[in-house]
Write an enzyme that holds these catalytic residues in place. Structure first.
Site, PDB file in Angstrom:
ATOM      1  N   ALA A   1      -0.833   4.914  -4.654  1.00 33.83           N
ATOM      2  CA  ALA A   1      -1.323   3.727  -5.345  1.00 33.83           C
ATOM      3  C   ALA A   1      -1.122   2.504  -4.463  1.00 33.83           C
ATOM      4  O   ALA A   1      -0.338   2.520  -3.510  1.00 33.83           O
ATOM      5  CB  ALA A   1      -0.585   3.537  -6.671  1.00 33.83           C
TER       6      ALA A   1
ATOM      7  N   VAL B   1      -0.410  -1.819  -4.773  1.00 29.56           N
ATOM      8  CA  VAL B   1       0.123  -2.816  -5.698  1.00 29.56           C
ATOM      9  C   VAL B   1      -0.383  -4.190  -5.298  1.00 29.56           C
ATOM     10  O   VAL B   1      -0.248  -4.597  -4.135  1.00 29.56           O
ATOM     11  CB  VAL B   1       1.660  -2.793  -5.720  1.00 29.56           C
ATOM     12  CG1 VAL B   1       2.185  -3.793  -6.752  1.00 29.56           C
ATOM     13  CG2 VAL B   1       2.182  -1.393  -6.018  1.00 29.56           C
TER      14      VAL B   1
ATOM     15  N   GLU C   1       6.112  -6.412 -14.604  1.00 27.23           N
ATOM     16  CA  GLU C   1       6.831  -7.587 -14.141  1.00 27.23           C
ATOM     17  C   GLU C   1       6.852  -7.635 -12.614  1.00 27.23           C
ATOM     18  O   GLU C   1       7.110  -6.636 -11.947  1.00 27.23           O
ATOM     19  CB  GLU C   1       8.263  -7.523 -14.674  1.00 27.23           C
ATOM     20  CG  GLU C   1       9.190  -8.603 -14.197  1.00 27.23           C
ATOM     21  CD  GLU C   1      10.624  -8.378 -14.651  1.00 27.23           C
ATOM     22  OE1 GLU C   1      11.472  -9.225 -14.351  1.00 27.23           O
ATOM     23  OE2 GLU C   1      10.886  -7.338 -15.310  1.00 27.23           O
TER      24      GLU C   1
ATOM     25  N   LYS D   1      -0.318  -2.265 -10.343  1.00 24.94           N
ATOM     26  CA  LYS D   1      -0.288  -1.014  -9.584  1.00 24.94           C
ATOM     27  C   LYS D   1      -1.509  -0.203  -9.956  1.00 24.94           C
ATOM     28  O   LYS D   1      -1.701   0.151 -11.121  1.00 24.94           O
ATOM     29  CB  LYS D   1       0.983  -0.234  -9.904  1.00 24.94           C
ATOM     30  CG  LYS D   1       1.197   0.985  -9.005  1.00 24.94           C
ATOM     31  CD  LYS D   1       2.588   1.559  -9.184  1.00 24.94           C
ATOM     32  CE  LYS D   1       2.889   2.674  -8.192  1.00 24.94           C
ATOM     33  NZ  LYS D   1       4.277   3.180  -8.327  1.00 24.94           N
TER      34      LYS D   1
ATOM     35  N   THR E   1       0.868  -1.177   0.000  1.00 28.33           N
ATOM     36  CA  THR E   1       0.000   0.000   0.000  1.00 28.33           C
ATOM     37  C   THR E   1       0.903   1.225   0.000  1.00 28.33           C
ATOM     38  O   THR E   1       1.917   1.263   0.707  1.00 28.33           O
ATOM     39  CB  THR E   1      -0.916   0.027   1.241  1.00 28.33           C
ATOM     40  OG1 THR E   1      -0.111   0.016   2.427  1.00 28.33           O
ATOM     41  CG2 THR E   1      -1.843  -1.175   1.247  1.00 28.33           C
ATOM     42  N   GLY E   2       0.559   2.205  -0.827  1.00 29.26           N
ATOM     43  CA  GLY E   2       1.398   3.382  -0.939  1.00 29.26           C
ATOM     44  C   GLY E   2       0.613   4.660  -0.807  1.00 29.26           C
ATOM     45  O   GLY E   2      -0.609   4.644  -0.617  1.00 29.26           O
ATOM     46  N   LYS E   3       1.314   5.783  -0.953  1.00 32.26           N
ATOM     47  CA  LYS E   3       0.687   7.098  -0.782  1.00 32.26           C
ATOM     48  C   LYS E   3      -0.226   7.448  -1.941  1.00 32.26           C
ATOM     49  O   LYS E   3      -1.236   8.116  -1.760  1.00 32.26           O
ATOM     50  CB  LYS E   3       1.773   8.159  -0.619  1.00 32.26           C
ATOM     51  CG  LYS E   3       2.536   8.065   0.685  1.00 32.26           C
ATOM     52  CD  LYS E   3       3.744   8.980   0.710  1.00 32.26           C
ATOM     53  CE  LYS E   3       4.859   8.468  -0.170  1.00 32.26           C
ATOM     54  NZ  LYS E   3       6.135   9.207   0.018  1.00 32.26           N
TER      55      LYS E   3
ATOM     56  N   ASP F   1      12.776  10.412  -6.532  1.00 35.83           N
ATOM     57  CA  ASP F   1      12.458   9.901  -5.197  1.00 35.83           C
ATOM     58  C   ASP F   1      13.285   8.647  -4.930  1.00 35.83           C
ATOM     59  O   ASP F   1      12.825   7.715  -4.291  1.00 35.83           O
ATOM     60  CB  ASP F   1      10.962   9.597  -5.092  1.00 35.83           C
ATOM     61  CG  ASP F   1      10.491   9.439  -3.644  1.00 35.83           C
ATOM     62  OD1 ASP F   1      11.124  10.013  -2.737  1.00 35.83           O
ATOM     63  OD2 ASP F   1       9.498   8.722  -3.420  1.00 35.83           O
TER      64      ASP F   1
ATOM     65  N   ASN G   1      13.189   2.419  -2.752  1.00 37.37           N
ATOM     66  CA  ASN G   1      12.645   2.344  -4.096  1.00 37.37           C
ATOM     67  C   ASN G   1      13.567   1.563  -5.037  1.00 37.37           C
ATOM     68  O   ASN G   1      13.543   1.750  -6.247  1.00 37.37           O
ATOM     69  CB  ASN G   1      12.399   3.744  -4.666  1.00 37.37           C
ATOM     70  CG  ASN G   1      11.164   4.385  -4.067  1.00 37.37           C
ATOM     71  OD1 ASN G   1      10.261   3.697  -3.624  1.00 37.37           O
ATOM     72  ND2 ASN G   1      11.138   5.706  -4.029  1.00 37.37           N
TER      73      ASN G   1
ATOM     74  N   ASP H   1       8.963   2.442  -8.657  1.00 38.39           N
ATOM     75  CA  ASP H   1       8.250   3.673  -8.279  1.00 38.39           C
ATOM     76  C   ASP H   1       8.760   4.876  -9.068  1.00 38.39           C
ATOM     77  O   ASP H   1       9.483   5.736  -8.557  1.00 38.39           O
ATOM     78  CB  ASP H   1       8.371   3.943  -6.773  1.00 38.39           C
ATOM     79  CG  ASP H   1       7.595   2.923  -5.955  1.00 38.39           C
ATOM     80  OD1 ASP H   1       6.671   2.312  -6.520  1.00 38.39           O
ATOM     81  OD2 ASP H   1       7.921   2.731  -4.769  1.00 38.39           O
TER      82      ASP H   1
END
Length: 291
Positions: free
Chosen positions: A76, A78, A179, A101, A72-74, A225, A230, A242
């Site tokens: 999106a 995955v 991938e 994603k 879980t991301g800011k 970033d 990452n 990312d």
């Protein structure tokens, strides 16, 4: 994804006249968490660059099965997806694991630094630009899609250039399939920050990171970033991930600052692991590639 999705196929049944056939419609229900492959439903430019790896499943009869969430991301989340097709005639069964994603719309994102990353980018459609400025529902959808397509375009461009990034399989709206970088044992590869490489492996990791940063710089870009969080470590191989916020080093007023921060982050991590890296030397090396 609902379980009432179905595909309409046709079976041939021989009639009394050997030259005539009857069509029989067959509906195949899918289980919860499954859908038919969208590979041929998207435009040609929304499918991965050629030559494609052998593991990419392109059969329209393939089924995507969602296996769980990876991250879980800011901006999106995955998910792990298996795309598989059963053996058909002389064609063998084939399957591959993908990372799906899915970008959130603006009101569901907690990524508040996006403005500085997109300076220098343009939105071609003036209607979309106005909608984004007004933050209408359409504008929020456009903004979300822009992040997905920004990462898609970056992955396609960088994978073709030989940068160590996941192969981009396809994009459909705000969903990007790429991938899945595994650990060789069925799980996800660890982030570089989670590893403790030493000696030759540590030096090899840095050379791969520097190669990736150089290739980005040759394209006039900075990751924007980049950090040990990452970058994935897949055995002896590293993979950068990312990339929606890739920055035009020249076109973005803060481009140099982003590039320097990438250098500082990576130099600090490798130095902390025992490999002395000068962030200023790395920055100077990348500027040569940019200009």
């Amino acid at each position: 994804m609902s379980s009432d999705v179905f595909s309409t196929n046709y079976e041939f049944s021989e009639s009394s006249d050997p030259f005539q056939f009857q069509f029989q419609q067959v509906e195949e229900d899918l289980a919860a968490g499954q859908r038919w492959s969208t590979w041929l439903d998207v435009e040609r430019g929304s499918r991965g660059p050629e030559p494609r790896p052998d593991w990419v499943v392109t059969a329209q009869a393939a089924i995507d099965t969602e296996l769980g969430i990876l991250k879980t991301g800011k901006e999106a989340d995955v998910f792990l997806v298996e795309r598989a097709v059963e053996a058909i005639g002389a064609d063998p069964a084939k399957s591959s694991l993908l990372a799906a994603k899915r970008y959130r719309t603006e009101e569901h994102r907690s990524f508040h630094r996006s403005t500085s990353y997109v300076e220098g980018r343009r939105t071609r459609n003036s209607r979309d630009s106005r909608a984004m400025a007004k933050k209408t529902e359409h504008g929020r959808s456009v903004a979300s899609g822009q992040w997905a397509y920004a990462e898609w375009n970056a992955l396609c461009r960088l994978w073709t250039a030989g940068v160590p990034v996941p192969y981009p399989v396809q994009i459909d709206g705000t969903e990007l399939l790429m991938e899945f970088i595994d650990d060789g044992q069925g799980g996800a590869a660890p982030r570089l920050a989670q590893t403790r490489p030493k000696g030759d492996l540590l030096a090899s990791y840095f050379e791969q990171v520097r190669h990736g940063m150089r290739e980005l710089a040759r394209a006039g870009l900075a990751h924007g970033d980049l950090s040990p969080y990452n970058v994935l470590a897949q055995g002896n191989r590293i993979v950068m991930i990312d990339l929606p916020q890739v920055v035009d080093v020249v076109g973005n007023p803060q481009g140099m600052e982003f590039l320097m921060r990438d250098c500082r982050n990576m130099a600090a991590w490798f130095t902390s692991r025992g490999l002395e890296i000068d962030d200023q030397e790395l920055f100077a090396d990348l500027l040569v590639q940019v200009f």
